[in-house]
Design an enzyme around this catalytic site. Structure first.
Site, mmCIF file in Angstrom:
data_model
loop_
_atom_site.group_PDB
_atom_site.id
_atom_site.type_symbol
_atom_site.label_atom_id
_atom_site.label_comp_id
_atom_site.label_asym_id
_atom_site.label_seq_id
_atom_site.Cartn_x
_atom_site.Cartn_y
_atom_site.Cartn_z
ATOM 1 C CG HIS A 1 61.473 26.852 24.504
ATOM 2 N ND1 HIS A 1 61.613 27.308 23.120
ATOM 3 C CD2 HIS A 1 60.415 26.259 24.931
ATOM 4 C CE1 HIS A 1 60.130 26.466 22.976
ATOM 5 N NE2 HIS A 1 59.437 26.418 23.597
ATOM 6 C CB SER B 1 56.635 26.711 22.709
ATOM 7 O OG SER B 1 57.015 25.985 22.343
HETATM 8 C C1 GTR Z 1 58.786 20.883 22.070
HETATM 9 C C2 GTR Z 1 58.084 20.612 20.397
HETATM 10 C C3 GTR Z 1 58.502 21.796 19.795
HETATM 11 C C4 GTR Z 1 58.459 22.926 20.835
HETATM 12 C C5 GTR Z 1 57.688 22.675 22.067
HETATM 13 C C6 GTR Z 1 56.501 23.618 22.755
HETATM 14 O O1 GTR Z 1 59.059 19.373 22.317
HETATM 15 O O2 GTR Z 1 59.930 19.877 19.955
HETATM 16 O O3 GTR Z 1 58.554 22.238 18.566
HETATM 17 O O4 GTR Z 1 56.472 23.016 20.485
HETATM 18 O O5 GTR Z 1 57.630 21.412 22.717
HETATM 19 O O6 GTR Z 1 55.512 23.834 22.746
HETATM 20 O O7 GTR Z 1 57.096 23.812 24.103
#
Ligand code: GTR
Length: 423
Positions: free
Chosen positions: A404, A263
Site C-alpha cells: 500500500h 488511499s
Molecule cells: C486505513 C483505512 C483505509 C485507507 C488507509 C489509508 O487505515 O482502513 O480505508 O484509507 O487507512 O488512508 O492509508
C-alpha cells in the site's frame, strides 16, 4: 446519571470488541459472498438506459443523489474563495527546471475563517501547464526536500517514522514522503504538481467542530446532519476550491487538471472527480473500501469496519449499510461510472489486500458500459491483468508488486497515460 453513562460506555466497548472479533476481515476469494451487482444502465425503477441523454438526464442524477445523501454527504451550502495570497514564489525550483508558488486560500463564513495552502510546482518550459493535484498526508514540506516549502502549523496525526509525536509538524519530516511524489518526473514530462496538506482543510479525527464544517454551522451546532458531509467530502470540496484558484492562475491549463489521491485521499479524489466535472481526469491509487473497491465483496476492509474505525469519514446515513451491504442499491462501480466519459485510472498493489485489488479491478470493469455509451474504451476483460502489466484505455488499471503506497512505477504510468489521454 454517571452510572448510566459508564454502563453505556461499557456496553459499547463490549459490543465493539465483540464485533471486531466476530467480523474478522476476509482474505479468502472462496469466501466472498454471492451478490447481485446493480446494473449501472438500469434506473432504480427498472428502466433500461440506452443513450447518453438517458444516462445524463435520469440515471446519473439519481446515482449522484444516492451517493450524496447516503455515502459521502451533502455540502450544506456554497463557499467560494474569499481571498488568496501568493505567500512565496521562486523561478528556481527543482534543479532550476520549475517555478514554485505557495498560495494561501482563505474562506470566510458566519464570522469564521479557514485558510489552506497550495504548493504549486510548474515546468518553466511550458506556457500553460497541465497539473496533477492531490493531497499529502503530513504537510507540503514532506513531498520534497526543497527547503523553501513552508511547514504547516495545522494539527497532524502522530507518526513515529516521521518524528511527529505531539500532533505538530516540523523540520524533521521535510522530504519524508518524497518517494511518493515523483515531482521531477512530472516536471520533465511537462506537468505541474499542486499539493495541499489535507489536515488544513479538515483535521483527520472524529471531531466535527474543527476544519471547514464549522463555517457552515448555525449557532450551537457541533456536527453536520445525518445526510451531510464529513471528512471525505470536505477534502473533496478543498480540491475543487484549489481548482477555482488554478483557473485564475495564468501559468496553468485549468482544462487539464488531473485529480489524484492515495488511499483515504484516493476516496476523496474520486468523490471530487464525481462532483466536479471540471477535473479532466481522475486517479485512484489504492483507494480501497469507500473508494474504488466493491463493497458487496466484503473482502479486506468492510463498510462496518471503516464506519467503526473512521466514524468521521462518511455521512452518518452510510452507517445504515454497516454489515448490511446487501441493502445497498449501488456499489462503487456506479461511483466510477459517474466519472465517465473522462479518463479514470484505478491502481492497486499486490500486497494491499486490505484495499481488495480484485474488487477495485472489477469495479472498473463494471463501470465500462457507461464509458461505452460515450464510445470510450473501458476495461472489457473480466480477467485481471498480470502484475506490473498496466491496461491503459480511457479507463486504466494496474496492479503492481509491493505494498500500500505510491511509487515511481505508479507515477510513470500516470504520466504516460495522462499524456496519451489529454493531448
Ligand atoms: C486505513 C483505512 C483505509 C485507507 C488507509 C489509508 O487505515 O482502513 O480505508 O484509507 O487507512 O488512508 O492509508
Amino acid at each position: 446519571m454517571r452510572k448510566i453513562i459508564v454502563l453505556f460506555m461499557l456496553t459499547t466497548f463490549i459490543h465493539n470488541s465483540f464485533a471486531q472479533f466476530v467480523f474478522q476481515p476476509n482474505y479468502d476469494e472462496n469466501k466472498v459472498p454471492q451478490f447481485v451487482l446493480p446494473n449501472v444502465l438500469e434506473t432504480f425503477n427498472g428502466k433500461e438506459v440506452k443513450t447518453v441523454k438517458e444516462w445524463e438526464d435520469e440515471r446519473r442524477p439519481e446515482l449522484l443523489d444516492f451517493f450524496t445523501q447516503n455515502v459521502y454527504g451533502e455540502i450544506p451550502g456554497k463557499l467560494a474563495i474569499t481571498s488568496f495570497e501568493i505567500v512565496e514564489q521562486s523561478n528556481d525550483a527543482i534543479e532550476g527546471k520549475a517555478k514554485r508558488k505557495q498560495i494561501e486560500l482563505t474562506f470566510e463564513k458566519n464570522g469564521k475563517e479557514l485558510s489552506f495552502n497550495v504548493l504549486l510546482y510548474l515546468p518553466k518550459n511550458v506556457i500553460k501547464a497541465p497539473v496533477f493535484i492531490g493531497y499529502n498526508f503530513y504537510g507540503n514540506h514532506t513531498v520534497s526536500s526543497d527547503t523553501q516549502i513552508i511547514v504547516s502549523d495545522a494539527w497532524s496525526r502522530n507518526n513515529d517514522s516521521y518524528g511527529i509525536t505531539n500532533n505538530q509538524l516540523d523540520e524533521q519530516s521535510r522530504g519524508a514522503s518524497a518517494n511518493s511524489w515523483a515531482v521531477e518526473k512530472m516536471i520533465d514530462a511537462g506537468f505541474g504538481l499542486a499539493t495541499i496538506y489535507y489536515g488544513e482543510v479538515d483535521p483527520d479525527k472524529n471531531d466535527m467542530t474543527d476544519g471547514i464544517h464549522s463555517l457552515f454551522y448555525t449557532e450551537g451546532q457541533k456536527a453536520p446532519a445525518n445526510n451531510e458531509w464529513r471528512s471525505i467530502a470536505a477534502w473533496s470540496w478543498g480540491l475543487s476550491r484549489a481548482l477555482d484558484y488554478l483557473e485564475m492562475d495564468a501559468d496553468v491549463d485549468a482544462s487539464k487538471v488531473i485529480v489524484f489521491g492515495h488511499s483515504r485521499l484516493g476516496k476523496a479524489a474520486l468523490w471530487a472527480g464525481v462532483t466536479d466535472q471540471r477535473f479532466a481526469a481522475v486517479i485512484s491509487n489504492n483507494s480501497g473500501c469507500g473508494g474504488a473497491a466493491l463493497s458487496k465483496r466484503k473482502f479486506g476492509e468492510t463498510v462496518w469496519r471503516i464506519n467503526n474505525n473512521f466514524p468521521h469519514w462518511f455521512c452518518d446515513n452510510f452507517k445504515r449499510y454497516s454489515n448490511n451491504e446487501e441493502q445497498l442499491p449501488v456499489d462503487q462501480h456506479a461511483l466510477l461510472a459517474l466519472i465517465a466519459p473522462r479518463p479514470l485510472y484505478v491502481a492497486s498493489a499486490e500486497d494491499d489486500e486490505w484495499a481488495d485489488p480484485r474488487g477495485e479491478f472489477l469495479s472498473l470493469h463494471y463501470a465500462t458500459p457507461v464509458y461505452q455509451l460515450y464510445n470510450k474504451e473501458g476495461i472489457k476483460n473480466i480477467e485481471m491483468p498480470g502484475i506490473n502489466q498496466p491496461i491503459q484505455n480511457t479507463t486504466a488499471y494496474h496492479i503492481r508488486t509491493g505494498k500500500h503506497a505510491v511509487t515511481d512505477f505508479d507515477w510513470e504510468q500516470y504520466i504516460k497515460w495522462a499524456k496519451a489521454q489529454l493531448f
